[in-house]
Design a protein around this motif. Sequence first.
Motif, PDB file in Angstrom:
ATOM      1  N   GLU A 206       0.799  -1.220   0.000  1.00 49.94           N
ATOM      2  CA  GLU A 206       0.000   0.000   0.000  1.00 49.94           C
ATOM      3  C   GLU A 206       0.835   1.275   0.000  1.00 49.94           C
ATOM      4  N   ASN A 207       2.101   1.187   0.441  1.00 52.57           N
ATOM      5  CA  ASN A 207       2.912   2.393   0.581  1.00 52.57           C
ATOM      6  C   ASN A 207       4.075   2.471  -0.400  1.00 52.57           C
ATOM      7  N   CYS A 208       4.130   1.555  -1.331  1.00 49.29           N
ATOM      8  CA  CYS A 208       5.194   1.572  -2.343  1.00 49.29           C
ATOM      9  C   CYS A 208       4.533   1.478  -3.715  1.00 49.29           C
ATOM     10  N   PRO A 209       3.973   2.604  -4.184  1.00 52.16           N
ATOM     11  CA  PRO A 209       3.166   2.561  -5.406  1.00 52.16           C
ATOM     12  C   PRO A 209       3.953   2.284  -6.671  1.00 52.16           C
ATOM     13  N   PHE A 210       5.256   2.588  -6.683  1.00 54.06           N
ATOM     14  CA  PHE A 210       6.058   2.388  -7.888  1.00 54.06           C
ATOM     15  C   PHE A 210       7.322   1.626  -7.531  1.00 54.06           C
ATOM     16  N   ILE A 211       7.586   0.560  -8.251  1.00 53.51           N
ATOM     17  CA  ILE A 211       8.769  -0.266  -8.019  1.00 53.51           C
ATOM     18  C   ILE A 211       9.560  -0.334  -9.309  1.00 53.51           C
ATOM     19  N   PRO A 212      10.664   0.406  -9.406  1.00 54.35           N
ATOM     20  CA  PRO A 212      11.463   0.391 -10.632  1.00 54.35           C
ATOM     21  C   PRO A 212      11.930  -1.024 -10.980  1.00 54.35           C
ATOM     22  N   GLY A 213      11.812  -1.377 -12.227  1.00 55.72           N
ATOM     23  CA  GLY A 213      12.258  -2.687 -12.687  1.00 55.72           C
ATOM     24  C   GLY A 213      11.192  -3.752 -12.697  1.00 55.72           C
ATOM     25  N   ALA A 214      10.071  -3.472 -12.020  1.00 54.95           N
ATOM     26  CA  ALA A 214       9.002  -4.473 -11.971  1.00 54.95           C
ATOM     27  C   ALA A 214       8.147  -4.382 -13.228  1.00 54.95           C
ATOM     28  N   GLU A 215       7.980  -5.509 -13.905  1.00 57.65           N
ATOM     29  CA  GLU A 215       7.093  -5.518 -15.063  1.00 57.65           C
ATOM     30  C   GLU A 215       5.689  -5.963 -14.686  1.00 57.65           C
ATOM     31  N   ILE A 216       5.547  -6.467 -13.473  1.00 54.77           N
ATOM     32  CA  ILE A 216       4.223  -6.811 -12.958  1.00 54.77           C
ATOM     33  C   ILE A 216       4.291  -6.779 -11.432  1.00 54.77           C
ATOM     34  N   ARG A 217       3.186  -6.475 -10.832  1.00 55.49           N
ATOM     35  CA  ARG A 217       3.087  -6.412  -9.374  1.00 55.49           C
ATOM     36  C   ARG A 217       2.022  -7.425  -8.950  1.00 55.49           C
ATOM     37  N   ILE A 218       2.393  -8.345  -8.074  1.00 59.54           N
ATOM     38  CA  ILE A 218       1.495  -9.427  -7.684  1.00 59.54           C
ATOM     39  C   ILE A 218       1.386  -9.457  -6.160  1.00 59.54           C
ATOM     40  N   PRO A 219       0.261  -9.034  -5.594  1.00 60.56           N
ATOM     41  CA  PRO A 219       0.104  -9.112  -4.140  1.00 60.56           C
ATOM     42  C   PRO A 219      -0.127 -10.555  -3.689  1.00 60.56           C
ATOM     43  N   VAL A 220       0.762 -11.056  -2.838  1.00 60.36           N
ATOM     44  CA  VAL A 220       0.593 -12.367  -2.198  1.00 60.36           C
ATOM     45  C   VAL A 220       0.904 -12.137  -0.723  1.00 60.36           C
ATOM     46  N   ARG A 221      -0.071 -11.640  -0.009  1.00 53.71           N
ATOM     47  CA  ARG A 221       0.163 -11.191   1.360  1.00 53.71           C
ATOM     48  C   ARG A 221       0.069 -12.334   2.368  1.00 53.71           C
ATOM     49  N   TYR A 222       0.921 -12.238   3.394  1.00 51.01           N
ATOM     50  CA  TYR A 222       0.918 -13.199   4.490  1.00 51.01           C
ATOM     51  C   TYR A 222       0.825 -12.457   5.813  1.00 51.01           C
ATOM     52  N   GLU A 223       0.175 -13.090   6.786  1.00 49.74           N
ATOM     53  CA  GLU A 223       0.128 -12.523   8.128  1.00 49.74           C
ATOM     54  C   GLU A 223       1.529 -12.560   8.741  1.00 49.74           C
ATOM     55  N   ASP A 224       1.854 -11.531   9.504  1.00 49.37           N
ATOM     56  CA  ASP A 224       3.197 -11.385  10.066  1.00 49.37           C
ATOM     57  C   ASP A 224       3.315 -12.184  11.363  1.00 49.37           C
ATOM     58  N   PRO A 225       4.243 -13.148  11.432  1.00 47.04           N
ATOM     59  CA  PRO A 225       4.426 -13.881  12.693  1.00 47.04           C
ATOM     60  C   PRO A 225       5.033 -13.024  13.797  1.00 47.04           C
ATOM     61  N   LYS A 226       5.465 -11.816  13.466  1.00 53.09           N
ATOM     62  CA  LYS A 226       6.082 -10.925  14.446  1.00 53.09           C
ATOM     63  C   LYS A 226       5.193 -10.691  15.658  1.00 53.09           C
ATOM     64  N   GLU A 227       3.864 -10.717  15.469  1.00 56.67           N
ATOM     65  CA  GLU A 227       2.957 -10.426  16.577  1.00 56.67           C
ATOM     66  C   GLU A 227       3.056 -11.453  17.690  1.00 56.67           C
ATOM     67  N   PHE A 228       3.708 -12.583  17.417  1.00 55.61           N
ATOM     68  CA  PHE A 228       3.862 -13.611  18.440  1.00 55.61           C
ATOM     69  C   PHE A 228       5.254 -13.606  19.072  1.00 55.61           C
ATOM     70  N   ASP A 229       6.099 -12.637  18.707  1.00 52.57           N
ATOM     71  CA  ASP A 229       7.448 -12.570  19.273  1.00 52.57           C
ATOM     72  C   ASP A 229       7.375 -12.482  20.798  1.00 52.57           C
ATOM     73  N   GLY A 230       8.137 -13.336  21.454  1.00 54.43           N
ATOM     74  CA  GLY A 230       8.197 -13.310  22.908  1.00 54.43           C
ATOM     75  C   GLY A 230       7.089 -14.069  23.607  1.00 54.43           C
ATOM     76  N   LEU A 231       6.151 -14.631  22.860  1.00 53.03           N
ATOM     77  CA  LEU A 231       5.039 -15.369  23.450  1.00 53.03           C
ATOM     78  C   LEU A 231       5.334 -16.878  23.425  1.00 53.03           C
ATOM     79  N   PRO A 232       4.647 -17.645  24.261  1.00 51.50           N
ATOM     80  CA  PRO A 232       4.930 -19.088  24.299  1.00 51.50           C
ATOM     81  C   PRO A 232       4.753 -19.789  22.959  1.00 51.50           C
ATOM     82  N   GLN A 233       3.838 -19.291  22.128  1.00 57.33           N
ATOM     83  CA  GLN A 233       3.581 -19.945  20.843  1.00 57.33           C
ATOM     84  C   GLN A 233       4.443 -19.390  19.710  1.00 57.33           C
ATOM     85  N   GLU A 234       5.473 -18.622  20.049  1.00 59.67           N
ATOM     86  CA  GLU A 234       6.308 -17.969  19.034  1.00 59.67           C
ATOM     87  C   GLU A 234       6.833 -18.956  17.984  1.00 59.67           C
TER      88      GLU A 234
END
Length: 212
Positions: free
Chosen positions: A159-187
């Motif tokens: 959402e915050n990088c509207p132009f990427i030099p060199g890219a001939e196509i932009r493909i969103p394949v988003r994943y949830e960030d495991p960072k939210e579990f840092d320091g927790l027992p289920q990390e």
Amino acid sequence: MEPMQPNTSLYPRLEKTVARARQLVVPEARKSVLDPLIAYIQDKVDRAEIARLNFICTHNSRRSQLSQVWAQTAAAYFGIPALCYSGGVEVTAFNERAIAALQRGGFRVVPTAGTNPMVEVFHSEGGHQPVRAFSKLFDDPENGSGPFAAVMTCSHADENCPFIPGAEIRIPVRYEDPKEFDGLPQEAAKYDERSLQIASELFYVFSKIRMT
């Protein structure tokens, strides 16, 4: 023509992780997300060109790194000509928790020292070029030149990088960030879960590519 048969002998523990990943069912909604990536790679193969994939997230510390490693491994596994990179819009460090998830999955990781250490990630003893992984900008010289697919693995970068030099196509394949579990027992479990999801989806992608 059917996809090529696997031609890489993975480390035994990694082979088991790949088997688990390939047993996971990719939901139909995610298949729709992955279809443009499959089409891009297939078009490159049909043109006898190398598919260059640049996995991008904000810090190039977790999701984009995991995606690069798993994509390059899947490409080698199925014999697909692809070069997989990763980068971000800020430089931080390849997070040690994500590195540990790769090690638990069966990769051999050779580290170096420093505040932004580079690690070399191996999937087999077959003499292949390792993935050289460290946090960097998406246009770092390490990522080579030539047109590529910008595969956006996080919403912030997408959402915050509207132009990427060199890219001939932009493909969103988003994943949830495991960072939210840092320091927790289920990390560790959550990092492994995200790594396995990424492995499952990228092996699905490359399994769909047909060589002419």
